[in-house]
Scaffold this active site. Structure first.
Site, short mmCIF file in Angstrom:
data_model
loop_
_atom_site.label_atom_id
_atom_site.label_comp_id
_atom_site.label_asym_id
_atom_site.label_seq_id
_atom_site.Cartn_x
_atom_site.Cartn_y
_atom_site.Cartn_z
N GLU A 172 0.82 -1.21 0.00
CA GLU A 172 0.00 0.00 0.00
C GLU A 172 0.85 1.26 0.00
O GLU A 172 0.53 2.24 -0.66
CB GLU A 172 -0.94 0.01 1.19
N PRO A 207 11.19 -14.42 -1.58
CA PRO A 207 10.09 -14.85 -0.70
C PRO A 207 9.30 -13.66 -0.19
O PRO A 207 9.87 -12.61 0.11
CB PRO A 207 10.81 -15.58 0.45
N ARG A 208 8.00 -13.85 -0.08
CA ARG A 208 7.15 -12.74 0.37
C ARG A 208 7.41 -12.39 1.82
O ARG A 208 7.43 -11.22 2.19
CB ARG A 208 5.67 -13.09 0.17
N GLY A 235 12.62 -4.04 -0.33
CA GLY A 235 12.68 -2.85 -1.17
C GLY A 235 13.50 -2.99 -2.44
O GLY A 235 13.71 -2.00 -3.15
N GLU A 236 13.97 -4.22 -2.76
CA GLU A 236 14.81 -4.39 -3.94
C GLU A 236 14.18 -5.26 -5.03
O GLU A 236 14.80 -5.48 -6.08
CB GLU A 236 16.16 -4.99 -3.54
N PRO A 242 1.12 -8.10 -10.41
CA PRO A 242 1.96 -8.20 -11.59
C PRO A 242 2.24 -6.87 -12.28
O PRO A 242 2.90 -6.84 -13.33
CB PRO A 242 1.13 -9.10 -12.52
N GLU A 267 4.10 -4.18 -11.52
CA GLU A 267 5.46 -3.63 -11.57
C GLU A 267 6.29 -4.25 -12.68
O GLU A 267 6.88 -3.53 -13.49
CB GLU A 267 6.15 -3.76 -10.22
#
Length: 420
Positions: free
Chosen positions: A60, A262-263, A299-300, A329, A331
């Site tokens: 978000e 991994p999330r 963040g990468e 999807p 990005e």
């Protein structure tokens, strides 16, 4: 009375779930109870209205990237987040232009303390995140609440409808909703939002998705490849936001280079151990001749997508009726990458439909992943065509940030005209 009842329910739930959440290291408890500290220097001297924009977590926070700059010329913007990772991401993105704070627990005293400190003129909640005590407190203060990037998954909608009498007052209190599509708009109306307050504004994520860097790769993507030791002469598959079982599936499906992200950070060690001779981002040591890489950093992922020749979206190859409901999807599509996703993508069903119709994305079953990945890696023209189609689809659907900004600023104007 409602506040007392909800507080008692929260205490009961906290007591029942304590063994679970105490296992996780959590910080910022003073902030969670509404003590967010002093505003930055010069804040009080600025007489522009205050717009509070709340983002729950990393996703978000990232979705607001195009919206926040449209608000800052007209208002003092406060960006709040709930999770530690969301707060870190918000500070990284907006810390120089906005006040960034942690969103409070929904206890009446914490909400009161938080609102006293922020003093918002308008509140924008990203996607939904509707807490009864917070809504009630804003209503008593005459602070309008809007939903931006509004969405309610089918699963959540079914749950909300079961307790609709308890939630109807909170939904009816919303001043405006900018829904992502017609289906989500209808769900907000069904739950009690007056129809004339709901509009279809599109998804903010179309706008927030980064464009390709001039020349093809950003400096950060180049550095990521060098620091991991990725051989840029070989084709790379990037699997984003993976869930348990998916890393092994893709390991077996990919004969070439594979990078998995991994999330959940708590799975980093498990995933690295499951992939033979994998190189971890956290090691900061390039792998020599390695073919498996684990992005165990935050963040990468966007920079990893830049490096990809094929992108596979995680959290989409499990049980369609379970907790795996897909990953975003947009990005990789905005970067012009061919995208594959599994059938369990309910949280992004409309986006997947739009990208699939454009030819920029393919939905594949778990048992078809190996063939789909192999076919794309073997066909340069197919990869290029899918990437171009994905990029075009993103461009065609942009504009939600401007629509949501106009909605929020009109609420600011309406409240200013009405007076205290």
């Amino acid at each position: 009375m409602l506040g007392i009842l909800t507080n008692l329910i929260y205490v009961l739930v906290a007591a029942i779930t304590a063994p679970r959440w105490l296992r996780k290291a959590r910080g910022g408890w003073a902030e969670r109870f509404g003590r967010i500290g002093l505003p930055p220097p010069g804040w009080a001297a600025d007489n522009r209205p205050v717009v509070l924009v709340h983002a729950v977590s990393v996703g978000e926070a990232g979705a607001l990237r195009a919206l926040v700059p449209l608000l800052t010329p007209h208002a003092r913007v406060v960006v709040s987040a709930t999770t530690d990772t969301g707060l870190a991401r918000a500070r990284d993105l907006y810390g120089e232009t906005c006040r960034v704070v942690r969103y409070p627990l929904d206890a009446t005293f914490a909400v009161r303390r938080f609102l006293d400190a922020v003093e918002p003129d308008v509140v924008a909640l990203t996607e939904l995140e509707l807490w009864p005590n917070f809504v009630s407190a804003c209503r008593r203060r005459g602070v309008p609440i809007a939903i931006v990037n509004g969405r309610i998954s089918e699963r959540s909608f079914r749950g909300y409808m079961k307790i609709r009498p308890l939630l109807r007052r909170s939904f009816a209190a919303l001043s405006a909703v900018g829904a992502q599509d017609e289906g989500f708009a209808r769900r907000f109306v069904a739950l009690g939002v007056p129809e004339d307050r709901v509009r279809v504004a599109g998804s903010l994520k179309w706008d927030s998705a980064r464009d390709p860097a001039p020349g093809g790769l950003s400096a950060k993507a180049e550095a990521l490849a060098a620091e991991l030791g990725i051989d840029r002469s070989r084709l790379l598959v990037v699997a984003g936001s993976t869930a348990p079982g998916e890393e092994h599936l893709l390991h077996l499906a990919c004969d070439g280079l594979l990078l998995v992200a991994p999330r959940r950070p708590e799975r980093f060690d498990e995933v690295a151990a499951s992939l033979p001779r994998s190189v971890r981002r956290s090691a900061r040591t390039p792998g020599q001749g390695a073919s498996r890489f684990v992005l165990d950093s935050l963040g990468e992922l966007g920079f990893a997508y830049e490096l990809a020749d094929v992108v596979v979206m995680g959290r989409s190859f499990g049980d369609r009726g379970g907790s795996l409901q897909g990953s975003d999807p947009m990005e990789p599509a905005a970067l012009g990458k061919p995208v594959l996703i599994g059938p369990a993508h309910a949280n992004f069903a409309r986006v997947v439909q739009q990208l699939e119709a454009s030819g920029g994305l393919r939905v594949v079953e778990a048992n078809g992943v190996r063939a789909a990945v192999g076919a794309l890696l073997a066909d340069d023209d197919a990869r290029k065509a899918m990437g171009v189609a994905a990029r075009r689809c993103v461009e065609e659907h942009r504009g939600a940030s401007a629509a949501n900004a106009e909605m929020l600023l009109s609420l600011v104007h309406t409240r200013s005209s009405a007076g205290p």
